[in-house]
Design a protein around this motif. Sequence first.
Motif, PDB file in Angstrom:
ATOM      1  N   UNK A  81      28.845 -10.450 -41.476  1.00  0.00           N
ATOM      2  CA  UNK A  81      30.010 -11.254 -41.868  1.00  0.00           C
ATOM      3  C   UNK A  81      29.796 -12.719 -41.508  1.00  0.00           C
ATOM      4  N   UNK A  82      30.561 -13.594 -42.136  1.00  0.00           N
ATOM      5  CA  UNK A  82      30.386 -15.031 -41.915  1.00  0.00           C
ATOM      6  C   UNK A  82      30.783 -15.450 -40.505  1.00  0.00           C
ATOM      7  N   UNK A  83      31.607 -14.664 -39.835  1.00  0.00           N
ATOM      8  CA  UNK A  83      31.959 -14.916 -38.436  1.00  0.00           C
ATOM      9  C   UNK A  83      31.669 -13.643 -37.653  1.00  0.00           C
ATOM     10  N   UNK A  84      30.795 -13.746 -36.653  1.00  0.00           N
ATOM     11  CA  UNK A  84      30.276 -12.560 -35.974  1.00  0.00           C
ATOM     12  C   UNK A  84      30.207 -12.825 -34.472  1.00  0.00           C
ATOM     13  N   UNK A  85      30.525 -11.792 -33.696  1.00  0.00           N
ATOM     14  CA  UNK A  85      30.351 -11.883 -32.243  1.00  0.00           C
ATOM     15  C   UNK A  85      29.150 -11.052 -31.828  1.00  0.00           C
ATOM     16  N   UNK A  86      28.300 -11.619 -30.970  1.00  0.00           N
ATOM     17  CA  UNK A  86      27.160 -10.899 -30.424  1.00  0.00           C
ATOM     18  C   UNK A  86      27.253 -10.853 -28.914  1.00  0.00           C
ATOM     19  N   UNK A  87      27.167  -9.653 -28.328  1.00  0.00           N
ATOM     20  CA  UNK A  87      27.244  -9.507 -26.892  1.00  0.00           C
ATOM     21  C   UNK A  87      25.932  -9.865 -26.209  1.00  0.00           C
ATOM     22  N   UNK A  88      25.905  -9.813 -24.883  1.00  0.00           N
ATOM     23  CA  UNK A  88      24.645 -10.025 -24.167  1.00  0.00           C
ATOM     24  C   UNK A  88      23.587  -9.045 -24.662  1.00  0.00           C
ATOM     25  N   UNK A  89      22.310  -9.462 -24.596  1.00  0.00           N
ATOM     26  CA  UNK A  89      21.238  -8.636 -25.153  1.00  0.00           C
ATOM     27  C   UNK A  89      20.254  -8.231 -24.070  1.00  0.00           C
ATOM     28  N   UNK A 131      34.125 -10.778 -36.057  1.00  0.00           N
ATOM     29  CA  UNK A 131      34.878 -11.688 -35.196  1.00  0.00           C
ATOM     30  C   UNK A 131      36.300 -11.201 -34.953  1.00  0.00           C
ATOM     31  N   UNK A 132      36.983 -10.759 -36.005  1.00  0.00           N
ATOM     32  CA  UNK A 132      38.386 -10.390 -35.854  1.00  0.00           C
ATOM     33  C   UNK A 132      38.580  -9.063 -35.129  1.00  0.00           C
ATOM     34  N   UNK A 133      37.474  -8.329 -34.860  1.00  0.00           N
ATOM     35  CA  UNK A 133      37.582  -7.098 -34.074  1.00  0.00           C
ATOM     36  C   UNK A 133      37.573  -7.386 -32.577  1.00  0.00           C
ATOM     37  N   UNK A 134      37.233  -8.636 -32.198  1.00  0.00           N
ATOM     38  CA  UNK A 134      37.128  -8.992 -30.787  1.00  0.00           C
ATOM     39  C   UNK A 134      38.194  -9.998 -30.379  1.00  0.00           C
ATOM     40  N   UNK A 135      38.536 -10.924 -31.275  1.00  0.00           N
ATOM     41  CA  UNK A 135      39.368 -12.057 -30.911  1.00  0.00           C
ATOM     42  C   UNK A 135      40.739 -12.006 -31.583  1.00  0.00           C
ATOM     43  N   UNK A 136      41.703 -12.629 -30.907  1.00  0.00           N
ATOM     44  CA  UNK A 136      43.077 -12.657 -31.386  1.00  0.00           C
ATOM     45  C   UNK A 136      43.333 -13.740 -32.414  1.00  0.00           C
ATOM     46  N   UNK A 137      44.625 -13.928 -32.730  1.00  0.00           N
ATOM     47  CA  UNK A 137      45.021 -14.783 -33.846  1.00  0.00           C
ATOM     48  C   UNK A 137      44.629 -16.240 -33.647  1.00  0.00           C
ATOM     49  N   UNK A 138      44.756 -16.761 -32.415  1.00  0.00           N
ATOM     50  CA  UNK A 138      44.426 -18.172 -32.219  1.00  0.00           C
ATOM     51  C   UNK A 138      42.929 -18.421 -32.390  1.00  0.00           C
ATOM     52  N   UNK A 139      42.103 -17.486 -31.909  1.00  0.00           N
ATOM     53  CA  UNK A 139      40.661 -17.597 -32.119  1.00  0.00           C
ATOM     54  C   UNK A 139      40.318 -17.453 -33.597  1.00  0.00           C
ATOM     55  N   UNK A 140      41.010 -16.578 -34.312  1.00  0.00           N
ATOM     56  CA  UNK A 140      40.743 -16.401 -35.734  1.00  0.00           C
ATOM     57  C   UNK A 140      41.095 -17.664 -36.521  1.00  0.00           C
ATOM     58  N   UNK A 141      42.148 -18.357 -36.086  1.00  0.00           N
ATOM     59  CA  UNK A 141      42.492 -19.630 -36.730  1.00  0.00           C
ATOM     60  C   UNK A 141      41.378 -20.657 -36.498  1.00  0.00           C
ATOM     61  N   UNK A 142      40.829 -20.682 -35.276  1.00  0.00           N
ATOM     62  CA  UNK A 142      39.685 -21.563 -35.000  1.00  0.00           C
ATOM     63  C   UNK A 142      38.520 -21.211 -35.913  1.00  0.00           C
ATOM     64  N   UNK A 143      38.239 -19.922 -36.069  1.00  0.00           N
ATOM     65  CA  UNK A 143      37.115 -19.490 -36.892  1.00  0.00           C
ATOM     66  C   UNK A 143      37.264 -19.976 -38.331  1.00  0.00           C
TER      67      UNK A 143
END
Length: 290
Positions: A81-89, A131-143
């Motif tokens: 997806x165009x906005x993605x979260x990646x955890x520690x590796x 991204x939207x599976x990890x972060x809330x509405x304010x973060x999604x607005x930033x994205x």
Amino acid sequence: MAVMASTPTPAPVTRLIAPRTALASCVRAILVRDTTRCPLLPPAQRLNRFPAAPMCSIIWTIAGDVEAAVPGLALTDVRMPSALFGGPRSYPLVSYNPGPVHSFIVMFYPAALHALTGVPMDALLDQFRPFDAVFGADWQALSGAVLAAPDDETRIALVEAFLAPRWQQARQGSDGAAGAVQDWVRRLGVQAASTGLASGARNVERRIKAWAGQPMRTLRRMRRAEQLFLDERGAILQGTASWSDIAASGGYADQAHFCRETREITGLTPTELARAMRDDESYWIYRVWN
């Protein structure tokens, strides 16, 4: 007859940007990778090779596509997806761009992102999530604003303006973990042992894994490897590095120990990594990291 000077071929744009000082203990770095203005790279150079790392990332793909590459470099047909979260590796990672791409990546200290969001980092080790599976509405607005921004300078300003007040609030009542990786890891252990809860070794380790995603032993190993790489980066790129001397200066038991850990973190031996950093475009992050 006058000879016309040839125009240099545009090269891929790779930038590593330090965050503003107030965010130095929250954001490790901002990375920009843009190949949309240069000739199409050969397929092998459209791979992106990342080492194992304690940081987590938000990856915005501004233009183009990103695919995962599975072991053996067989490519999936799944577009990220165009906005993605990646955890520690805990192991090296490879991705692939089927065409030109413009990526904007914000790398966080995982304990800082845990403090900002409350999300346990151990559940996200070696994970990628929309991204939207990890972060809330304010973060999604930033994205949405980051993806719609006209240029990278605007994106940087948006991210920093969003994070600065939230990070200031999250830091209240704490001693503010230092930004350098080695200081962050050291401070993490102290904070975990002094939270006022039961301070047995297992409880401390549990807290560290919730904040950082990985055990303290792994964090220390990665910290040592990164610091050694930064200290010796010039010699490595110039081909003058002495692996036995580097192993000794880094406190490794011997050169074989150093080589094993380098391979675990990067997927290559030190000699192979030095050659790849010089000659292989897909190792761009190793060249820009400083």
